[in-house]
Design an enzyme around this catalytic site. Structure first.
Site, PDB file in Angstrom:
ATOM      1  N   TYR A   1     -48.306  27.998  40.974  1.00 39.45           N
ATOM      2  CA  TYR A   1     -48.402  28.087  39.512  1.00 39.45           C
ATOM      3  C   TYR A   1     -49.828  28.180  38.977  1.00 39.45           C
ATOM      4  O   TYR A   1     -50.018  28.313  37.773  1.00 39.45           O
ATOM      5  CB  TYR A   1     -47.688  26.887  38.883  1.00 39.45           C
ATOM      6  CG  TYR A   1     -46.257  26.779  39.332  1.00 39.45           C
ATOM      7  CD1 TYR A   1     -45.321  27.739  38.972  1.00 39.45           C
ATOM      8  CD2 TYR A   1     -45.834  25.732  40.146  1.00 39.45           C
ATOM      9  CE1 TYR A   1     -44.008  27.663  39.404  1.00 39.45           C
ATOM     10  CE2 TYR A   1     -44.524  25.641  40.580  1.00 39.45           C
ATOM     11  CZ  TYR A   1     -43.620  26.609  40.208  1.00 39.45           C
ATOM     12  OH  TYR A   1     -42.321  26.530  40.636  1.00 39.45           O
TER      13      TYR A   1
ATOM     14  N   HIS B   1     -42.347  34.279  34.201  1.00 35.70           N
ATOM     15  CA  HIS B   1     -42.504  33.356  35.332  1.00 35.70           C
ATOM     16  C   HIS B   1     -43.920  33.481  35.864  1.00 35.70           C
ATOM     17  O   HIS B   1     -44.411  34.591  36.077  1.00 35.70           O
ATOM     18  CB  HIS B   1     -41.506  33.659  36.447  1.00 35.70           C
ATOM     19  CG  HIS B   1     -40.092  33.509  36.001  1.00 35.70           C
ATOM     20  ND1 HIS B   1     -39.510  32.277  35.815  1.00 35.70           N
ATOM     21  CD2 HIS B   1     -39.172  34.437  35.652  1.00 35.70           C
ATOM     22  CE1 HIS B   1     -38.274  32.459  35.380  1.00 35.70           C
ATOM     23  NE2 HIS B   1     -38.050  33.755  35.265  1.00 35.70           N
ATOM     24  N   LEU B   2     -44.565  32.367  36.076  1.00 34.91           N
ATOM     25  CA  LEU B   2     -45.926  32.360  36.615  1.00 34.91           C
ATOM     26  C   LEU B   2     -45.961  32.893  38.045  1.00 34.91           C
ATOM     27  O   LEU B   2     -46.827  33.683  38.405  1.00 34.91           O
ATOM     28  CB  LEU B   2     -46.495  30.940  36.577  1.00 34.91           C
ATOM     29  CG  LEU B   2     -46.764  30.394  35.177  1.00 34.91           C
ATOM     30  CD1 LEU B   2     -46.748  28.878  35.182  1.00 34.91           C
ATOM     31  CD2 LEU B   2     -48.086  30.917  34.668  1.00 34.91           C
ATOM     32  N   SER B   3     -45.022  32.442  38.857  1.00 31.54           N
ATOM     33  CA  SER B   3     -44.987  32.857  40.261  1.00 31.54           C
ATOM     34  C   SER B   3     -44.043  34.046  40.424  1.00 31.54           C
ATOM     35  O   SER B   3     -43.202  34.315  39.567  1.00 31.54           O
ATOM     36  CB  SER B   3     -44.531  31.700  41.153  1.00 31.54           C
ATOM     37  OG  SER B   3     -43.175  31.390  40.910  1.00 31.54           O
TER      38      SER B   3
END
Length: 149
Positions: free
Chosen positions: A26, A103-105
């Site tokens: 993240y 989404h960060l990832s």
């Protein structure tokens, strides 16, 4: 933009722990820093942004319901609820507010259970794997989307 649009930035469970939580996935930036960047962009684009984070599905649903006819666009990182929450999906559909899923990832490079989203097929778009920059890209998309309405 001639009128002031309203955008809701929603963040789901555990995102309040950004910066400390699993930086490998993240990053090291805090949620407060992400929100500050979005607020700066909002000022530059004459847009009002409300930021809201909750670890509770009920609180997120209530915030979506409160947004009915009050908000023009939603930016949402449903976090773990991405893979489990039909209720959040139904709330978004009920208010008919366009949204982008963030989404960060890159969820597709992670565990198989993270590959399914209850939101992506009804979202205007999905941004994943670009870290905190994904929020900025989603915001700029929302600005463009609203300008074309």
């Amino acid at each position: 933009m001639s009128q002031t649009h309203r955008i809701l930035l929603l963040n789901g469970p555990n995102l309040n722990m950004l910066g400390a939580r699993e930086p490998k996935h993240y990053g090291s930036i805090s949620l407060a820093s992400i929100e500050e960047k979005i607020q700066t962009l909002a000022t530059q684009h004459n847009v009002k942004v409300e930021c809201f984070q909750a670890n509770s599905e009920e609180k997120l649903i209530n915030k979506i319901h409160e947004s009915f006819q009050q908000v023009d666009f939603i930016l949402i990182n449903p976090a773990a609820y991405t893979h489990t929450s039909v209720a959040l999906r139904d709330a978004l559909l009920a208010v008919s507010i366009p949204f982008v899923e963030i989404h960060l990832s890159n969820v597709h490079k992670r565990e198989p259970f993270r590959h399914h989203s209850y939101f992506s097929d009804v979202a205007e778009g999905v941004i994943c794997g670009l870290g905190a920059k994904g929020y900025e890209f989603a915001f700029l998309f929302a600005i463009d989307y609203l300008a074309k309405k």
